[in-house]
Design an enzyme around this catalytic site. Structure first.
Site, PDB file in Angstrom:
ATOM      1  N   HIS A  71       0.793  -1.155   0.034  1.00 31.47           N
ATOM      2  CA  HIS A  71       0.148  -0.093  -0.064  1.00 31.47           C
ATOM      3  C   HIS A  71       0.967   1.299   0.007  1.00 31.47           C
ATOM      4  O   HIS A  71       1.896   1.311   0.252  1.00 31.47           O
ATOM      5  CB  HIS A  71      -0.889   0.027   1.148  1.00 31.47           C
ATOM      6  N   GLU A  87      -8.293   3.754   8.902  1.00 31.05           N
ATOM      7  CA  GLU A  87      -7.920   3.840   7.732  1.00 31.05           C
ATOM      8  C   GLU A  87      -8.789   3.191   6.644  1.00 31.05           C
ATOM      9  O   GLU A  87      -9.651   2.638   7.242  1.00 31.05           O
ATOM     10  CB  GLU A  87      -6.568   2.851   7.651  1.00 31.05           C
ATOM     11  N   GLN A 128      -4.047   3.579   0.795  1.00 29.60           N
ATOM     12  CA  GLN A 128      -4.373   3.392   2.353  1.00 29.60           C
ATOM     13  C   GLN A 128      -4.465   5.085   2.654  1.00 29.60           C
ATOM     14  O   GLN A 128      -3.699   5.544   2.909  1.00 29.60           O
ATOM     15  CB  GLN A 128      -3.283   2.712   3.082  1.00 29.60           C
ATOM     16  N   HIS A 168       3.514   6.834   4.209  1.00 31.11           N
ATOM     17  CA  HIS A 168       4.359   5.883   4.233  1.00 31.11           C
ATOM     18  C   HIS A 168       4.364   5.017   3.027  1.00 31.11           C
ATOM     19  O   HIS A 168       3.285   4.978   2.286  1.00 31.11           O
ATOM     20  CB  HIS A 168       4.646   4.970   5.529  1.00 31.11           C
ATOM     21  N   GLU A 191       6.986   0.142   5.658  1.00 31.92           N
ATOM     22  CA  GLU A 191       6.340  -0.634   6.248  1.00 31.92           C
ATOM     23  C   GLU A 191       6.875  -2.112   5.690  1.00 31.92           C
ATOM     24  O   GLU A 191       6.342  -2.048   4.558  1.00 31.92           O
ATOM     25  CB  GLU A 191       5.026  -0.414   6.538  1.00 31.92           C
TER      26      GLU A 191
HETATM   27 CO    CO Z   1       0.545   1.214   6.526  1.00 30.27          CO
END
Ligand code: CO
Length: 136
Positions: A11, A47, A58, A82, A132
């Protein structure tokens, strides 16, 4: 030791102030549908995931003032927060990052949304991107 082994982009996370408006924007403008919505209490965020091929956009918004995403919005405004990369083994990927001498935020893998296992790598030694590692 094997490489961290990124297999796919899981994502792209974007911090927004108004989650519903952002979801509408992506739906109406780009025709992408929300497929998951979740409050992640530990991170103080809500989210929504919108599916694009095998990856997600996301959209993230804080649910508490002390959420890291609230601080991010205050400091930097809305935008890219991110990038989540899929890995086969989050613990092994994280160990590799640490063995290479890079800073991490999570010292050990932890539960993420959708029942995933995740760990964050610090942007400081990652050329400015919060990364991530996502194991499904
Ligand atoms: Co994330």
């Amino acid at each position: 030791m094997a490489a961290a082994g990124l297999t796919e982009i899981d994502h792209i996370a974007i911090a927004v102030r108004d989650l519903d408006s952002a979801v509408d924007y992506y739906r109406k403008t780009y025709g992408v549908e929300p497929v998951h919505r979740e409050v992640v209490e530990k991170d103080g965020v809500e989210e929504v995931l919108l599916k694009v091929a095998d990856s997600y956009i996301q959209l993230l918004t804080p649910v508490r003032d002390d959420s890291p995403v609230a601080k991010y919005l205050e400091k930097r405004g809305e935008g890219l927060h991110h990038v989540g990369y899929r890995v086969d083994d989050c613990a092994a990927a994280l160990a590799r990052v640490k063995a290479e001498g890079h800073q991490v935020i999570d010292d050990a893998p932890r539960p993420g949304s959708r029942g995933t296992t995740v760990a964050f790598v610090h942007p400081k030694t990652a050329f400015g991107t919060l990364i991530e590692l996502v194991e499904e």
